[in-house]
Design a protein around this motif. Structure first.
Motif, PDB file in Angstrom:
ATOM      1  N   ALA A  66       0.832  -1.202   0.000  1.00 48.54           N
ATOM      2  CA  ALA A  66       0.000   0.000   0.000  1.00 48.54           C
ATOM      3  C   ALA A  66       0.870   1.257   0.000  1.00 48.54           C
ATOM      4  N   PHE A  67       1.933   1.233   0.794  1.00 45.33           N
ATOM      5  CA  PHE A  67       2.837   2.382   0.846  1.00 45.33           C
ATOM      6  C   PHE A  67       3.539   2.597  -0.494  1.00 45.33           C
ATOM      7  N   ALA A  68       3.979   1.491  -1.129  1.00 45.34           N
ATOM      8  CA  ALA A  68       4.711   1.592  -2.386  1.00 45.34           C
ATOM      9  C   ALA A  68       3.863   2.227  -3.481  1.00 45.34           C
ATOM     10  N   VAL A  69       2.599   1.796  -3.607  1.00 46.93           N
ATOM     11  CA  VAL A  69       1.732   2.362  -4.635  1.00 46.93           C
ATOM     12  C   VAL A  69       1.299   3.774  -4.250  1.00 46.93           C
ATOM     13  N   GLY A  70       1.058   4.005  -2.951  1.00 49.52           N
ATOM     14  CA  GLY A  70       0.671   5.332  -2.502  1.00 49.52           C
ATOM     15  C   GLY A  70       1.738   6.368  -2.795  1.00 49.52           C
ATOM     16  N   ILE A  71       2.996   5.968  -2.620  1.00 52.04           N
ATOM     17  CA  ILE A  71       4.080   6.941  -2.824  1.00 52.04           C
ATOM     18  C   ILE A  71       4.260   7.274  -4.297  1.00 52.04           C
ATOM     19  N   SER A  72       3.724   6.416  -5.187  1.00 50.33           N
ATOM     20  CA  SER A  72       3.819   6.714  -6.616  1.00 50.33           C
ATOM     21  C   SER A  72       3.085   8.003  -6.947  1.00 50.33           C
ATOM     22  N   TYR A  73       2.084   8.351  -6.149  1.00 46.98           N
ATOM     23  CA  TYR A  73       1.303   9.559  -6.409  1.00 46.98           C
ATOM     24  C   TYR A  73       2.037  10.826  -5.994  1.00 46.98           C
ATOM     25  N   THR A  74       3.103  10.693  -5.204  1.00 51.49           N
ATOM     26  CA  THR A  74       3.867  11.887  -4.823  1.00 51.49           C
ATOM     27  C   THR A  74       4.732  12.387  -5.982  1.00 51.49           C
ATOM     28  N   GLY A  75       4.964  11.519  -6.970  1.00 55.34           N
ATOM     29  CA  GLY A  75       5.804  11.897  -8.107  1.00 55.34           C
ATOM     30  C   GLY A  75       7.244  11.468  -7.971  1.00 55.34           C
ATOM     31  N   LEU A  76       7.659  11.009  -6.774  1.00 52.36           N
ATOM     32  CA  LEU A  76       9.059  10.620  -6.565  1.00 52.36           C
ATOM     33  C   LEU A  76       9.487   9.469  -7.479  1.00 52.36           C
ATOM     34  N   PRO A  77       8.708   8.387  -7.588  1.00 50.52           N
ATOM     35  CA  PRO A  77       9.119   7.307  -8.502  1.00 50.52           C
ATOM     36  C   PRO A  77       9.200   7.767  -9.956  1.00 50.52           C
ATOM     37  N   ASN A  78       8.250   8.624 -10.378  1.00 50.07           N
ATOM     38  CA  ASN A  78       8.275   9.111 -11.753  1.00 50.07           C
ATOM     39  C   ASN A  78       9.516   9.954 -12.033  1.00 50.07           C
ATOM     40  N   LEU A  79       9.949  10.719 -11.035  1.00 48.60           N
ATOM     41  CA  LEU A  79      11.166  11.509 -11.181  1.00 48.60           C
ATOM     42  C   LEU A  79      12.371  10.597 -11.356  1.00 48.60           C
ATOM     43  N   MET A  80      12.409   9.501 -10.570  1.00 48.95           N
ATOM     44  CA  MET A  80      13.497   8.532 -10.694  1.00 48.95           C
ATOM     45  C   MET A  80      13.532   7.926 -12.094  1.00 48.95           C
ATOM     46  N   VAL A  81      12.350   7.575 -12.604  1.00 44.65           N
ATOM     47  CA  VAL A  81      12.262   6.949 -13.925  1.00 44.65           C
ATOM     48  C   VAL A  81      12.727   7.918 -15.009  1.00 44.65           C
ATOM     49  N   LYS A  82      12.270   9.159 -14.930  1.00 47.50           N
ATOM     50  CA  LYS A  82      12.636  10.149 -15.943  1.00 47.50           C
ATOM     51  C   LYS A  82      14.143  10.385 -15.953  1.00 47.50           C
ATOM     52  N   ALA A  83      14.728  10.465 -14.758  1.00 46.87           N
ATOM     53  CA  ALA A  83      16.176  10.671 -14.675  1.00 46.87           C
ATOM     54  C   ALA A  83      16.936   9.485 -15.246  1.00 46.87           C
ATOM     55  N   ALA A  84      16.446   8.273 -14.951  1.00 49.76           N
ATOM     56  CA  ALA A  84      17.124   7.075 -15.447  1.00 49.76           C
ATOM     57  C   ALA A  84      17.047   6.979 -16.969  1.00 49.76           C
ATOM     58  N   ILE A  85      15.877   7.286 -17.522  1.00 50.01           N
ATOM     59  CA  ILE A  85      15.709   7.235 -18.975  1.00 50.01           C
ATOM     60  C   ILE A  85      16.583   8.287 -19.656  1.00 50.01           C
ATOM     61  N   LYS A  86      16.732   9.448 -19.038  1.00 54.42           N
ATOM     62  CA  LYS A  86      17.570  10.500 -19.604  1.00 54.42           C
ATOM     63  C   LYS A  86      19.029  10.041 -19.648  1.00 54.42           C
ATOM     64  N   ILE A  87      19.453   9.331 -18.591  1.00 52.30           N
ATOM     65  CA  ILE A  87      20.831   8.835 -18.540  1.00 52.30           C
ATOM     66  C   ILE A  87      21.055   7.758 -19.591  1.00 52.30           C
ATOM     67  N   VAL A  88      20.093   6.851 -19.710  1.00 45.76           N
ATOM     68  CA  VAL A  88      20.227   5.724 -20.631  1.00 45.76           C
ATOM     69  C   VAL A  88      20.143   6.198 -22.073  1.00 45.76           C
ATOM     70  N   GLY A  89      19.161   7.055 -22.357  1.00 42.01           N
ATOM     71  CA  GLY A  89      18.954   7.509 -23.725  1.00 42.01           C
ATOM     72  C   GLY A  89      18.107   6.514 -24.499  1.00 42.01           C
ATOM     73  N   ARG A  90      17.176   6.998 -25.253  1.00 47.09           N
ATOM     74  CA  ARG A  90      16.275   6.108 -25.976  1.00 47.09           C
ATOM     75  C   ARG A  90      16.929   5.521 -27.223  1.00 47.09           C
ATOM     76  N   GLU A  91      18.006   6.130 -27.718  1.00 46.13           N
ATOM     77  CA  GLU A  91      18.601   5.647 -28.949  1.00 46.13           C
ATOM     78  C   GLU A  91      20.079   5.360 -28.732  1.00 46.13           C
ATOM     79  N   GLY A  92      20.409   4.841 -27.546  1.00 48.02           N
ATOM     80  CA  GLY A  92      21.800   4.566 -27.236  1.00 48.02           C
ATOM     81  C   GLY A  92      22.356   3.412 -28.052  1.00 48.02           C
ATOM     82  N   GLU A  93      23.687   3.426 -28.265  1.00 44.19           N
ATOM     83  CA  GLU A  93      24.316   2.346 -28.993  1.00 44.19           C
ATOM     84  C   GLU A  93      24.226   1.063 -28.181  1.00 44.19           C
ATOM     85  N   ALA A  94      24.433  -0.065 -28.867  1.00 47.20           N
ATOM     86  CA  ALA A  94      24.326  -1.368 -28.206  1.00 47.20           C
ATOM     87  C   ALA A  94      25.326  -1.476 -27.057  1.00 47.20           C
TER      88      ALA A  94
END
Length: 447
Positions: A66-94
């Motif tokens: 319940a806590f894990a899903v509830g905290i998703s609404y604070t935006g903290l997990p989404n911020l983590m995901v966005k930062a990780a995707i920015k680091i990885v890059g959508r079109e990175g080399e193999a």
């Protein structure tokens, strides 16, 4: 046939056939009870009597979900995901993606390791940390079986080797039960004796990452909650602050009180206050907040039911008395052959721990078996520690009823694309139990 062996074989066989693990546990317990000479009624009574042993853990997991899903609404997990995707890059080399995957897997293993010794929260971090990263895993086309292996390594290897946090509890259980069984040991001997078996687990982890699961695997992008669908990457400073505060308070409360239930409760109180603020601002209705938390409890309800059923299964195994028969049969076979004795003792430990699903719970049983047998054939205390510690770890890593496999499965299956048996239990069994047997046997021979 020995009731313990039969019960575990039935449970494992049904699980591998994709029969639900709760049904497999109940059926295995019934088979073991009947093989031991109990009637169906007696077996059911024993099984029922053991159900309460894991109820506290089951409730803890539900609240953490319940806590894990509830905290998703604070935006903290989404911020983590966005930062990780920015680091990885959508079109990175193999090559870049490969290096990123390896780095991410090692970071996950290190964080999991911290959860055992540095900040002893065990699997409480998984439902908070892993589900938001599933989209990153998908972007990298990462095989989640490698992630499950990394998580299980971090949940087990540190407490087996390092005498801090859960490791201190584990080492104390080993030393206390060995002394009660008649063999004096020093706590300082335990890390030395278990260094080689843990090295075997590290070999298994590296093999899983660089060999077995190095190839890409495709998963679908699935929204985890309605909150993510409507609020993807939308976050505010206040929400991030509340999310960070809630996580810190949960971890601090759990460490200070040694209670996952109280830790999750403190975090939920903070989230309820935040939801109340959002309700006043007309950004979230009361029914929506209730639905969020209910969905979270459902996410980890699977673990709760398995742990409750595992308590009943373990009680039946203990009550059969066939663990002692297994020992007597082993001692009659080995004579004074140290090598044969060591391998048979490890196999016995594998069966016992696979059934009970907890190395902590099986150490008292294993120590009572191994210490007299080891003393009778002339094994040293260091060799005996290596066998007991390794046998305790064996099976726990690959057991369908172990929280070291249930925790990773709960996080990785948040989008219903990860199978508990074939994607967690089988990979961890192959990559940890096989090296543990080999390296544990070597340790027993040279110590």
């Amino acid at each position: 046939m020995n009731a313990v062996i039969l019960a575990v074989l039935v449970m494992i066989g049904l699980s591998l056939m994709r029969i639900h693990v709760v049904i497999a546990l109940i059926t295995g317990a019934m088979a073991g009870g009947l093989a031991a000479g109990f009637s169906i009624t007696e077996t059911i009574e024993i099984f029922t009597g053991g159900l309460g042993s894991n109820v506290t853990v089951a409730l803890s997991y539900a609240m953490l979900g319940a806590f894990a899903v509830g905290i998703s609404y604070t935006g903290l997990p989404n911020l983590m995901v966005k930062a990780a995707i920015k680091i990885v890059g959508r079109e990175g080399e193999a090559r870049k993606k490969t290096l990123t995957k390896v780095l991410l897997l090692f970071i996950i293993a290190i964080i999991a390791s911290f959860s055992q010794n540095l900040v002893p929260v065990h699997i409480a971090f998984i439902p908070i940390f892993i589900p938001p990263l599933l989209k990153v895993f998908n972007e990298l086309r990462m095989d989640r079986r490698a992630t499950a292996t990394a998580l299980t390594f971090g949940l087990k290897a540190p407490y087996i080797l390092i005498p801090a946090g859960y490791g201190l509890i584990f080492h104390d259980i080993v030393a206390t039960n060995m002394e009660e069984s008649g063999m004096q040991v020093d706590m300082a001997m335990i890390p030395q004796a278990l260094m080689l078996p843990v090295a075997g687990m590290l070999v298994g982890l590296l093999f899983a990452i660089f060999v077995t699961y190095r190839k890409e695997r495709n998963y679908e992008d699935v929204e985890l909650t309605a909150a993510e669908e409507s609020n993807q990457y939308n976050y505010t400073g206040a929400g991030i602050a509340v999310g960070l505060l809630a996580v810190i308070v949960v971890l601090y409360s759990q460490v200070m009180t040694d209670s996952m239930i109280f830790g999750a409760l403190t975090g939920l109180i903070i989230l309820y206050l935040y939801f109340g603020y959002l309700h006043v601002r007309k950004k979230l209705s009361i029914s929506q907040s209730e639905q969020l938390l209910t969905n979270g409890m459902k996410m980890l309800a699977f673990i709760g039911f398995v742990m409750i059923a595992a308590g009943g299964f373990a009680e039946v195994i203990r009550e059969t008395g066939h663990v002692d028969l297994l020992v007597e049969a082993t001692s009659g076979l080995v004579g004074n052959n140290h090598g044969l004795a060591a391998i048979l003792m490890l196999i016995i430990g594998l069966f016992i721990t696979m059934g009970i699903g907890s190395s902590f719970a099986t150490i008292p049983i294993i120590a009572a078996i191994y210490v007299p047998l080891a003393a009778a054939i002339g094994l040293s205390p260091m060799a005996t520690i290596a066998l007991i510690g390794t046998a305790g770890a064996l099976g726990d890593a690959g057991s369908p009823a172990s929280d070291s496999t249930l925790g990773p499965s709960a996080g990785l299956n948040a989008d219903s694309q990860h199978n508990h048996i074939w994607d967690t239990c089988v990979p961890t069994f192959l990559h940890f139990n096989i090296p543990l047997i080999i390296f544990g046997w070597i340790a027993a021979m040279i110590l």
